[in-house]
Motif scaffolding. Structure first.
Motif, PDB file in Angstrom:
ATOM      1  N   MET A 115      28.377 -47.256  24.431  1.00 52.38           N
ATOM      2  CA  MET A 115      28.343 -45.822  24.161  1.00 52.38           C
ATOM      3  C   MET A 115      27.061 -45.479  23.415  1.00 52.38           C
ATOM      4  O   MET A 115      26.628 -46.236  22.549  1.00 52.38           O
ATOM      5  N   GLN A 116      26.444 -44.360  23.796  1.00 54.12           N
ATOM      6  CA  GLN A 116      25.203 -43.900  23.180  1.00 54.12           C
ATOM      7  C   GLN A 116      25.336 -42.432  22.800  1.00 54.12           C
ATOM      8  O   GLN A 116      26.194 -41.737  23.338  1.00 54.12           O
ATOM      9  N   PRO A 117      24.466 -41.952  21.915  1.00 57.56           N
ATOM     10  CA  PRO A 117      24.469 -40.516  21.626  1.00 57.56           C
ATOM     11  C   PRO A 117      24.099 -39.737  22.890  1.00 57.56           C
ATOM     12  O   PRO A 117      23.248 -40.175  23.668  1.00 57.56           O
ATOM     13  N   LEU A 118      24.778 -38.623  23.099  1.00 58.18           N
ATOM     14  CA  LEU A 118      24.545 -37.795  24.279  1.00 58.18           C
ATOM     15  C   LEU A 118      23.954 -36.458  23.862  1.00 58.18           C
ATOM     16  O   LEU A 118      24.245 -35.958  22.785  1.00 58.18           O
ATOM     17  N   MET A 172      22.032 -38.466  29.116  1.00 60.54           N
ATOM     18  CA  MET A 172      21.412 -39.549  28.361  1.00 60.54           C
ATOM     19  C   MET A 172      20.351 -40.203  29.219  1.00 60.54           C
ATOM     20  O   MET A 172      20.452 -40.192  30.454  1.00 60.54           O
ATOM     21  N   PRO A 173      19.342 -40.768  28.572  1.00 56.30           N
ATOM     22  CA  PRO A 173      18.330 -41.502  29.343  1.00 56.30           C
ATOM     23  C   PRO A 173      18.800 -42.937  29.562  1.00 56.30           C
ATOM     24  O   PRO A 173      19.455 -43.526  28.706  1.00 56.30           O
ATOM     25  N   LEU A 174      18.478 -43.464  30.730  1.00 51.99           N
ATOM     26  CA  LEU A 174      18.779 -44.869  31.004  1.00 51.99           C
ATOM     27  C   LEU A 174      17.734 -45.400  31.978  1.00 51.99           C
ATOM     28  O   LEU A 174      17.618 -44.897  33.100  1.00 51.99           O
ATOM     29  N   GLY A 223      14.584 -45.001  32.259  1.00 53.93           N
ATOM     30  CA  GLY A 223      13.635 -44.024  32.776  1.00 53.93           C
ATOM     31  C   GLY A 223      14.238 -42.857  33.537  1.00 53.93           C
ATOM     32  O   GLY A 223      13.514 -41.990  34.012  1.00 53.93           O
ATOM     33  N   GLU A 224      15.557 -42.826  33.676  1.00 55.11           N
ATOM     34  CA  GLU A 224      16.221 -41.727  34.389  1.00 55.11           C
ATOM     35  C   GLU A 224      17.123 -40.965  33.427  1.00 55.11           C
ATOM     36  O   GLU A 224      17.747 -41.564  32.551  1.00 55.11           O
ATOM     37  N   ILE A 225      17.208 -39.660  33.625  1.00 55.80           N
ATOM     38  CA  ILE A 225      18.162 -38.844  32.870  1.00 55.80           C
ATOM     39  C   ILE A 225      19.409 -38.721  33.734  1.00 55.80           C
ATOM     40  O   ILE A 225      19.320 -38.431  34.937  1.00 55.80           O
ATOM     41  N   MET A 226      20.567 -38.959  33.148  1.00 63.46           N
ATOM     42  CA  MET A 226      21.795 -38.868  33.942  1.00 63.46           C
ATOM     43  C   MET A 226      22.888 -38.148  33.176  1.00 63.46           C
ATOM     44  O   MET A 226      22.970 -38.232  31.953  1.00 63.46           O
ATOM     45  N   PRO A 227      23.753 -37.437  33.924  1.00 61.45           N
ATOM     46  CA  PRO A 227      24.904 -36.798  33.300  1.00 61.45           C
ATOM     47  C   PRO A 227      25.964 -37.842  32.969  1.00 61.45           C
ATOM     48  O   PRO A 227      26.082 -38.859  33.648  1.00 61.45           O
ATOM     49  N   VAL A 228      26.728 -37.563  31.909  1.00 62.13           N
ATOM     50  CA  VAL A 228      27.793 -38.465  31.500  1.00 62.13           C
ATOM     51  C   VAL A 228      29.102 -37.675  31.451  1.00 62.13           C
ATOM     52  O   VAL A 228      29.183 -36.629  30.823  1.00 62.13           O
ATOM     53  N   LEU A 229      30.110 -38.189  32.156  1.00 65.14           N
ATOM     54  CA  LEU A 229      31.419 -37.545  32.241  1.00 65.14           C
ATOM     55  C   LEU A 229      32.442 -38.322  31.437  1.00 65.14           C
ATOM     56  O   LEU A 229      32.391 -39.547  31.389  1.00 65.14           O
ATOM     57  N   ASP A 230      33.381 -37.601  30.836  1.00 65.85           N
ATOM     58  CA  ASP A 230      34.522 -38.243  30.198  1.00 65.85           C
ATOM     59  C   ASP A 230      35.578 -38.418  31.287  1.00 65.85           C
ATOM     60  O   ASP A 230      36.150 -37.443  31.766  1.00 65.85           O
ATOM     61  N   LEU A 231      35.807 -39.649  31.709  1.00 66.55           N
ATOM     62  CA  LEU A 231      36.710 -39.901  32.832  1.00 66.55           C
ATOM     63  C   LEU A 231      38.143 -39.484  32.516  1.00 66.55           C
ATOM     64  O   LEU A 231      38.848 -38.975  33.386  1.00 66.55           O
ATOM     65  N   LYS A 232      38.573 -39.632  31.258  1.00 60.99           N
ATOM     66  CA  LYS A 232      39.934 -39.194  30.891  1.00 60.99           C
ATOM     67  C   LYS A 232      40.083 -37.693  31.084  1.00 60.99           C
ATOM     68  O   LYS A 232      41.068 -37.234  31.647  1.00 60.99           O
ATOM     69  N   VAL A 257      23.084 -39.376  42.953  1.00 60.80           N
ATOM     70  CA  VAL A 257      22.922 -39.069  41.532  1.00 60.80           C
ATOM     71  C   VAL A 257      23.517 -40.200  40.713  1.00 60.80           C
ATOM     72  O   VAL A 257      24.643 -40.627  40.956  1.00 60.80           O
ATOM     73  N   GLN A 258      22.745 -40.680  39.740  1.00 59.44           N
ATOM     74  CA  GLN A 258      23.265 -41.687  38.821  1.00 59.44           C
ATOM     75  C   GLN A 258      24.090 -40.966  37.761  1.00 59.44           C
ATOM     76  O   GLN A 258      23.649 -39.988  37.173  1.00 59.44           O
ATOM     77  N   ILE A 259      25.320 -41.437  37.548  1.00 55.55           N
ATOM     78  CA  ILE A 259      26.273 -40.779  36.647  1.00 55.55           C
ATOM     79  C   ILE A 259      26.876 -41.827  35.724  1.00 55.55           C
ATOM     80  O   ILE A 259      27.154 -42.956  36.150  1.00 55.55           O
TER      81      ILE A 259
END
Length: 152
Positions: free
Chosen positions: A28-31, A45-47, A49-58, A83-85
């Motif tokens: 887990m990282q700061p978003l 968040m960056p990962l 070199g790419e910026i990607m959206p982060v979803l809460d699966l719950k 899209v990287q997610i």
């Protein structure tokens, strides 16, 4: 036929996804929050070199919320229609091989998860394992929203 699955937990329930659908598992990282997006999109968040959206699966699966603990929470990195997610899960536990003959079709609603997201159910170590279809976790308008988040 046997398939390898990454096993993870949401509210102490076991879930699995085909190992080929997951690029990596990250701590887990700061978003960074993105205003005007669906509640289940927690930010970007960056990962590598790419910026990607982060979803809460719950939240996406409309499951009961629990307190997140960054020590155990993980982010499953997947590619969904180019899209990287990132998908926030409670913890990622192991990779196992399951024979397709031991996977039952989904039925009704299980642990609050609608069967539209479920590929099948398997019994693993005397527990039910819900196998998710990650391609159906977002609908078309949400996929467009995720594209916009990345392209901002």
């Amino acid at each position: 036929m046997q398939t390898m699955y990454i096993i993870f937990k949401l509210n102490n329930q076991l879930f699995g996804v085909d190992v080929h659908q997951v690029t990596s598992i990250e701590k887990m990282q700061p978003l960074t929050e993105v205003p005007g997006t669906s509640d289940f999109i927690k930010g970007i968040m960056p990962l590598r070199g790419e910026i990607m959206p982060v979803l809460d699966l719950k939240e996406r699966l409309t499951m009961r919320k629990t307190t997140a603990t960054d020590d155990e929470n993980r982010i499953l990195i997947i590619h969904l229609e180019g899209v990287q997610i990132g998908l926030i899960v409670d913890e990622a536990t192991e990779v196992i091989t399951i024979d397709s003959s031991s996977i039952e079709p989904p039925f009704g609603m299980i642990s609050g998860v609608h069967n539209q997201y479920i590929k099948g159910i398997a019994k693993v170590n005397k527990q039910l394992l819900i196998i998710l279809d990650l391609g159906k976790v977002t609908n078309q308008s949400e996929k467009v929203q995720l594209q916009k988040v990345v392209n901002q």
